[in-house]
Design an enzyme around this catalytic site. Structure first.
Site, PDB file in Angstrom:
ATOM      1  N   CYS A 120      -1.770  -3.253   7.131  1.00 25.55           N
ATOM      2  CA  CYS A 120      -1.692  -2.612   8.461  1.00 25.55           C
ATOM      3  C   CYS A 120      -2.090  -1.932   9.091  1.00 25.55           C
ATOM      4  O   CYS A 120      -2.068  -0.287   8.558  1.00 25.55           O
ATOM      5  CB  CYS A 120      -0.205  -2.864   8.434  1.00 25.55           C
ATOM      6  SG  CYS A 120       1.588  -2.108   8.076  1.00 25.55           S
ATOM      7  N   GLU A 149       1.028  -1.880   0.155  1.00 22.93           N
ATOM      8  CA  GLU A 149       0.245   0.102  -0.039  1.00 22.93           C
ATOM      9  C   GLU A 149       1.007   1.141   0.200  1.00 22.93           C
ATOM     10  O   GLU A 149       0.380   2.312  -0.709  1.00 22.93           O
ATOM     11  CB  GLU A 149      -0.645   0.346   1.786  1.00 22.93           C
ATOM     12  CG  GLU A 149      -2.027  -1.156   1.594  1.00 22.93           C
ATOM     13  CD  GLU A 149      -1.766  -2.021   1.682  1.00 22.93           C
ATOM     14  OE1 GLU A 149      -0.133  -2.578   1.941  1.00 22.93           O
ATOM     15  OE2 GLU A 149      -1.884  -2.961   2.482  1.00 22.93           O
TER      16      GLU A 149
HETATM   17  N1  THU Z   1       2.013  -6.605   4.268  1.00 22.54           N
HETATM   18  C1  THU Z   1       1.952  -5.894   3.492  1.00 22.54           C
HETATM   19  O1  THU Z   1       2.692  -5.614   2.292  1.00 22.54           O
HETATM   20  N2  THU Z   1       0.662  -5.067   3.711  1.00 22.54           N
HETATM   21  C2  THU Z   1      -0.315  -4.499   4.672  1.00 22.54           C
HETATM   22  O2  THU Z   1      -1.306  -4.786   4.353  1.00 22.54           O
HETATM   23  C3  THU Z   1       0.541  -6.585   5.087  1.00 22.54           C
HETATM   24  C4  THU Z   1       1.410  -6.498   5.247  1.00 22.54           C
HETATM   25  C5  THU Z   1       3.345  -6.873   3.899  1.00 22.54           C
HETATM   26  C6  THU Z   1       4.622  -6.652   4.380  1.00 22.54           C
HETATM   27  C7  THU Z   1       4.874  -8.265   4.514  1.00 22.54           C
HETATM   28  O3  THU Z   1       6.426  -8.289   3.512  1.00 22.54           O
HETATM   29  C8  THU Z   1       4.531  -8.838   4.546  1.00 22.54           C
HETATM   30  O4  THU Z   1       3.191  -8.759   4.067  1.00 22.54           O
HETATM   31  C9  THU Z   1       4.580  -9.832   6.015  1.00 22.54           C
HETATM   32  O5  THU Z   1       3.933  -9.047   6.276  1.00 22.54           O
END
Ligand code: THU
Length: 159
Positions: free
Chosen positions: A111, A74
């Site tokens: 997140c 994001e």
């Molecule tokens: N991740 C995202 O790219 N976006 C989110 O909203 C949640 C987590 C990624 C970060 C990391 O590379 C992987 O997912 C595991 O946490």
């Protein structure tokens, strides 16, 4: 002491219920998972940003051996969009995630740090961003970050 009620209304939609433009954005986010670099988590996240002129900017999570140095899909997409088109407001953001080849059945929740950045982009352009969280069982649609981040910190809190 008194209660302070926080209400959050979001919609769960079938893909077919989305507008053509939103469907296209979700498909772009799904495709963006192919650009994810996730050798550690093996969790591939894609994001697609719709700008006010209709164009789409993609992002995908980028990991690093030094864990905190990576970035979520994001924020990759939003920062890329803002860096390349600083004067174009963001109108919508779609997110999709897959483990291996399988997309998540439940909508992928962004997140906390990404929610804060989405909030910042809304403030920057003074308009809300429609958020589309893809899951194979339905797409969660939030009209703005408000429902996903109530009581958020905005620059107004510093005045
Ligand atoms: N991740 C995202 O790219 N976006 C989110 O909203 C949640 C987590 C990624 C970060 C990391 O590379 C992987 O997912 C595991 O946490």
């Amino acid at each position: 002491m008194r209660d302070y009620k926080i209400e959050a209304i979001v919609n769960i939609c079938e893909m077919a219920e989305l507008s053509e433009s939103d469907r296209e954005l979700v498909e772009a986010a799904k495709q963006a998972t192919d650009s994810s670099y996730a050798p550690y988590s093996k969790f591939h996240v894609g994001a697609a940003v719709r700008l006010s002129d209709g164009s789409i900017v993609l992002g995908a999570n980028q990991e690093n051996a030094a864990f905190p140095s990576g970035l979520c899909a994001e924020r990759t997409a939003l920062f890329a969009a803002n860096a390349q088109y600083p004067n174009l407001p963001v109108v919508a953001l779609a997110i999709a995630a897959r483990k291996g080849r399988c997309f998540l059945d439940k909508p992928i929740p962004p997140c906390g740090a990404c929610r804060q950045v989405i909030s910042g982009v809304e403030d920057r352009f003074g308009q809300s961003i429609r958020i589309l969280l893809y899951g194979t069982n339905g797409v969660l649609v939030s009209e703005g970050i408000g429902p996903l981040l109530p009581l958020r910190f905005v620059d107004d809190n510093m005045r």
